[in-house]
Design an enzyme around this catalytic site. Sequence first.
Site, PDB file in Angstrom:
ATOM      1  N   ARG A  39       0.764  -1.229   0.076  1.00  0.00           N
ATOM      2  CA  ARG A  39      -0.014   0.082   0.093  1.00  0.00           C
ATOM      3  C   ARG A  39       0.921   1.139  -0.114  1.00  0.00           C
ATOM      4  O   ARG A  39       1.231   1.747   1.071  1.00  0.00           O
ATOM      5  CB  ARG A  39      -1.067  -0.142   1.023  1.00  0.00           C
ATOM      6  N   SER A 110     -12.440  -2.960   0.932  1.00  0.00           N
ATOM      7  CA  SER A 110     -12.859  -2.437   2.329  1.00  0.00           C
ATOM      8  C   SER A 110     -14.293  -2.058   2.481  1.00  0.00           C
ATOM      9  O   SER A 110     -14.827  -1.406   1.474  1.00  0.00           O
ATOM     10  CB  SER A 110     -11.904  -1.207   2.340  1.00  0.00           C
ATOM     11  N   LYS A 139      -3.524   5.547   8.718  1.00  0.00           N
ATOM     12  CA  LYS A 139      -4.472   6.261   7.528  1.00  0.00           C
ATOM     13  C   LYS A 139      -4.967   7.754   7.960  1.00  0.00           C
ATOM     14  O   LYS A 139      -5.829   7.822   8.847  1.00  0.00           O
ATOM     15  CB  LYS A 139      -5.647   5.478   7.116  1.00  0.00           C
TER      16      LYS A 139
END
Length: 209
Positions: A39, A110, A139
């Site tokens: 990611r 998600s 995040k």
Amino acid sequence: MDCNILSVYFIMGTMNCTKDPLKTLEEALEAGITCFQLREKGEGALTGIVYEEFARTCQKMCQAYQVPFIVNDDVELALKLDADGIHIGQEDLALATFRKKAKGKIVGVSVHSSKEMEHALLNGADYIGIGPIYKTQSKKDAKPPAGLHFLKAMRKQIGNFPIVGIGGITEENANDVRFSGADGVAVISDICHSKDIGQTVKNLLLTKK
């Protein structure tokens, strides 16, 4: 898909690590992570050919340990590298569209609500990532914590469908997440910031339902 793949699901980008990212991944693979998701997002993230070369190196490392290599969001790169799968959010490419392009690949989605979960299941997701379970620092745009209550409700609603919990998960609370219905735990900071990655991963692997 085999739910055991989700047991200790390591997510990493170069910005998450306190030491060399490839060394971090190597130590995590040696310790027994069961899945890896690249990611690479946020300020200072790799781009272009440097990003692709880094992804290829991560993929080769995962292949050496027979650990699935998943790409976050980047459909083009996932297809170019012939990655094992992709993980997409609600804002990313339409799930059904990617499902057609990537037959035989693992597709994770998600979800933060019952409606999003139903959409993911109807459009071909292989597993869903529910979270953030707890408050997370990984995040900046993370939604408010969904909590264990939501996880339990989703497990009751979808039966045995594969679920991985994500967001603020540590060695200390991983068991709570599993007991609440998750097949596995997705971890970023607890591994990336660990002073002993091998022990951290082993502790995460020891937690059982």
